[in-house]
Motif scaffolding. Sequence first.
Motif, PDB file in Angstrom:
ATOM      1  N   ILE A   1       1.393  -1.152   0.051  1.00 18.73           N
ATOM      2  CA  ILE A   1       0.213  -0.113   0.487  1.00 18.73           C
ATOM      3  C   ILE A   1       1.084   1.503  -0.050  1.00 18.73           C
ATOM      4  CG2 ILE A   1      -1.365   1.375   1.865  1.00 18.73           C
ATOM      5  CD1 ILE A   1      -2.730  -1.173   2.291  1.00 18.73           C
ATOM      6  N   ALA A   2       1.657   1.463   1.385  1.00 13.23           N
ATOM      7  CA  ALA A   2       2.884   2.626   1.159  1.00 13.23           C
ATOM      8  C   ALA A   2       3.708   2.857  -0.372  1.00 13.23           C
ATOM      9  CB  ALA A   2       3.858   1.900   1.783  1.00 13.23           C
ATOM     10  N   ASP A   3       3.934   1.769  -1.210  1.00 14.40           N
ATOM     11  CA  ASP A   3       4.482   1.477  -2.642  1.00 14.40           C
ATOM     12  C   ASP A   3       2.862   2.293  -3.459  1.00 14.40           C
ATOM     13  OD1 ASP A   3       6.902   0.797  -2.167  1.00 14.40           O
ATOM     14  OD2 ASP A   3       6.212  -1.254  -2.885  1.00 14.40           O
ATOM     15  N   ARG A   4       2.112   2.357  -3.025  1.00 12.38           N
ATOM     16  CA  ARG A   4       0.846   3.065  -3.957  1.00 12.38           C
ATOM     17  C   ARG A   4       0.497   4.264  -3.892  1.00 12.38           C
ATOM     18  NH1 ARG A   4      -4.709  -0.271  -5.828  1.00 12.38           N
ATOM     19  NH2 ARG A   4      -5.299   1.681  -7.373  1.00 12.38           N
ATOM     20  N   ILE A   5       0.430   4.588  -2.247  1.00 19.98           N
ATOM     21  CA  ILE A   5      -0.378   6.192  -2.159  1.00 19.98           C
ATOM     22  C   ILE A   5       0.878   6.814  -1.166  1.00 19.98           C
ATOM     23  CG2 ILE A   5      -2.350   4.565  -1.563  1.00 19.98           C
ATOM     24  CD1 ILE A   5      -1.191   5.017   1.799  1.00 19.98           C
ATOM     25  N   GLY A   6       2.092   6.090  -1.184  1.00 16.43           N
ATOM     26  CA  GLY A   6       3.341   6.883  -0.957  1.00 16.43           C
ATOM     27  C   GLY A   6       3.104   6.747   0.963  1.00 16.43           C
TER      28      GLY A   6
ATOM     29  N   ILE B   1       6.533   7.716  -3.394  1.00 19.89           N
ATOM     30  CA  ILE B   1       5.106   6.479  -4.188  1.00 19.89           C
ATOM     31  C   ILE B   1       6.344   6.041  -5.339  1.00 19.89           C
ATOM     32  CG2 ILE B   1       3.240   6.633  -5.733  1.00 19.89           C
ATOM     33  CD1 ILE B   1       2.736   9.040  -4.568  1.00 19.89           C
ATOM     34  N   VAL B   2       5.959   4.834  -5.167  1.00 24.29           N
ATOM     35  CA  VAL B   2       6.769   3.660  -6.363  1.00 24.29           C
ATOM     36  C   VAL B   2       6.261   3.795  -7.477  1.00 24.29           C
ATOM     37  CG1 VAL B   2       7.939   1.890  -6.322  1.00 24.29           C
ATOM     38  CG2 VAL B   2       8.495   2.840  -4.837  1.00 24.29           C
ATOM     39  N   ASN B   3       4.370   3.087  -6.694  1.00 23.28           N
ATOM     40  CA  ASN B   3       3.620   2.590  -8.213  1.00 23.28           C
ATOM     41  C   ASN B   3       2.242   2.855  -7.846  1.00 23.28           C
ATOM     42  OD1 ASN B   3       2.773   1.463 -10.375  1.00 23.28           O
ATOM     43  ND2 ASN B   3       3.482  -0.952  -9.475  1.00 23.28           N
ATOM     44  N   ALA B   4       2.142   4.026  -7.971  1.00 21.80           N
ATOM     45  CA  ALA B   4       0.770   4.542  -8.081  1.00 21.80           C
ATOM     46  C   ALA B   4      -0.501   3.878  -8.512  1.00 21.80           C
ATOM     47  CB  ALA B   4       0.464   5.862  -8.534  1.00 21.80           C
ATOM     48  N   ASN B   5      -0.513   3.468  -9.602  1.00 19.56           N
ATOM     49  CA  ASN B   5      -1.088   2.592 -10.903  1.00 19.56           C
ATOM     50  C   ASN B   5      -0.975   0.703 -10.534  1.00 19.56           C
ATOM     51  OD1 ASN B   5      -2.001   4.654 -12.012  1.00 19.56           O
ATOM     52  ND2 ASN B   5      -0.230   4.479 -13.220  1.00 19.56           N
TER      53      ASN B   5
ATOM     54  N   GLY C   1      10.680   0.058  -0.041  1.00 21.98           N
ATOM     55  CA  GLY C   1       9.705  -0.873   0.808  1.00 21.98           C
ATOM     56  C   GLY C   1       9.928  -2.264   1.006  1.00 21.98           C
ATOM     57  N   ALA C   2       9.974  -3.131  -0.186  1.00 24.78           N
ATOM     58  CA  ALA C   2       9.550  -4.537   0.078  1.00 24.78           C
ATOM     59  C   ALA C   2      10.463  -5.334   0.517  1.00 24.78           C
ATOM     60  CB  ALA C   2       9.638  -5.216  -1.934  1.00 24.78           C
ATOM     61  N   ALA C   3      11.910  -4.214   0.345  1.00 21.76           N
ATOM     62  CA  ALA C   3      12.856  -5.563   1.659  1.00 21.76           C
ATOM     63  C   ALA C   3      12.284  -4.940   2.237  1.00 21.76           C
ATOM     64  CB  ALA C   3      14.529  -4.312   0.368  1.00 21.76           C
TER      65      ALA C   3
END
Length: 452
Positions: free
Chosen positions: A68-73, A191-195, A388-390
Amino acid sequence: MQRFLSYENTILAVVMMVSFINPFTSSALTTALPGIGTDYGATDAQLSWVIELFLISSTVTIMPIGKIADRIGKRHVFFFGISVFCISSLAVYFVSSLEGLYVLRLLQGIGSASIFATSMAIVSLITQPERRGRAMGFTIAAVYCGLSVGPALGGFFSYYLGWKTIFYFIAAVCAAAWVIAAVSMTKEEWIVNANGSLDMPGSFLYAVAMIAVMVGLSEIISLWYAKYMIAVGLVVFLVFLYGEWHKKSPVLPVRIFADNRVFSFSSLAAMLNYCATFGISFLLSIYLQRITGLNARDTGLILLLQPVLMALLSPFTGSLSDRINPAILASSGMVLITIGLALLSVNVSFPSFWLIALALIIIGIGFALFTAPNNNAIMGSVTPKYYGAASSVVSTVRLIGQVLSVAIITLILSQSGTAVNADWLADHIQEAFIVFTILCAIGIVPSAARSK
């Protein structure tokens, strides 16, 4: 002064504050459990869930929250985590039952997951690669400071002001961190991947697998069906891994483990490390008080040796990993921890407070050499896209290792085929230390092999 209060150092200070809170909460509550039991008329088994629910909640939610953090920040999720931890800590004022405390601990687990799924990623993003190890070292030092002062402050609060004041202190630290972050953390959302998709099916399977395995391991002695829960959890986890391998936007990027030797071996080494070391304080506390007759105060002072050394040395070893291959430092740390655990195994048969102190000093130095450099190796092995994943994986393997450590101790100490006396207890504590020594020795292999 201006350099000291730079953007990078201010954010690092915020991360250190919240990194202090998680271990402080757990270690402080261990001294408060008797008081909680008295207030709510709870048994030891019921009280254990005050700790267990937090671990389960954190482990189950940290990977989905990282996604979720990758998507919304990461900034939004980081603030959410601090806010949840703060509010749930203040809410203890209204709690009048053990069930209510369970709910708050579940919420604190979610707050902790939100913090740790993003904090290491944020530190990696704002820090230059040549200073990343130093930043990791200071963050780890904050963790060990929380671990060190938790029992002392927790005991003070519980004895003089009541156990609920532990939560009020936690809320105060969280509030201070929130204010500093609100003023300083305004430049980016990260944000890494908003979509990207949130991978709800994968998150569900991951949650089912983790809950089944963790509850099964925790209750394997008391519940006849616990072993079946573990089996089901492992099967579900394999299904989860298979699905994640074939997804374009997985909650856990499984392919990192297959394609990135440093990342996968460093993560495995970390899990074995925490599995081998998490139970040290618990076992020594029982040994020193029930077998050698030491009082709680002196036991606490002896046990402080390890985390104090970790806190003092981690900034140095973290900075050192910016100049020396982290694999060399981390592997050296694993070797020292193995030696320290072996000394503790020997000490049970030949009791000596000096030998225990020496073992804890060696383990403390080893832990400092391992943790910050290992985290630096993990974060340095991936691109910013996967920070984020790491970050989530680092926290997840730590939690899984801790749960496995507790499960091993539970299995060993529950073998009461004969009367439980001092000799029986000493033999089984020694058995646990031998198992932990072997696990740590095994962990040297992936730690050393990661960079080949």
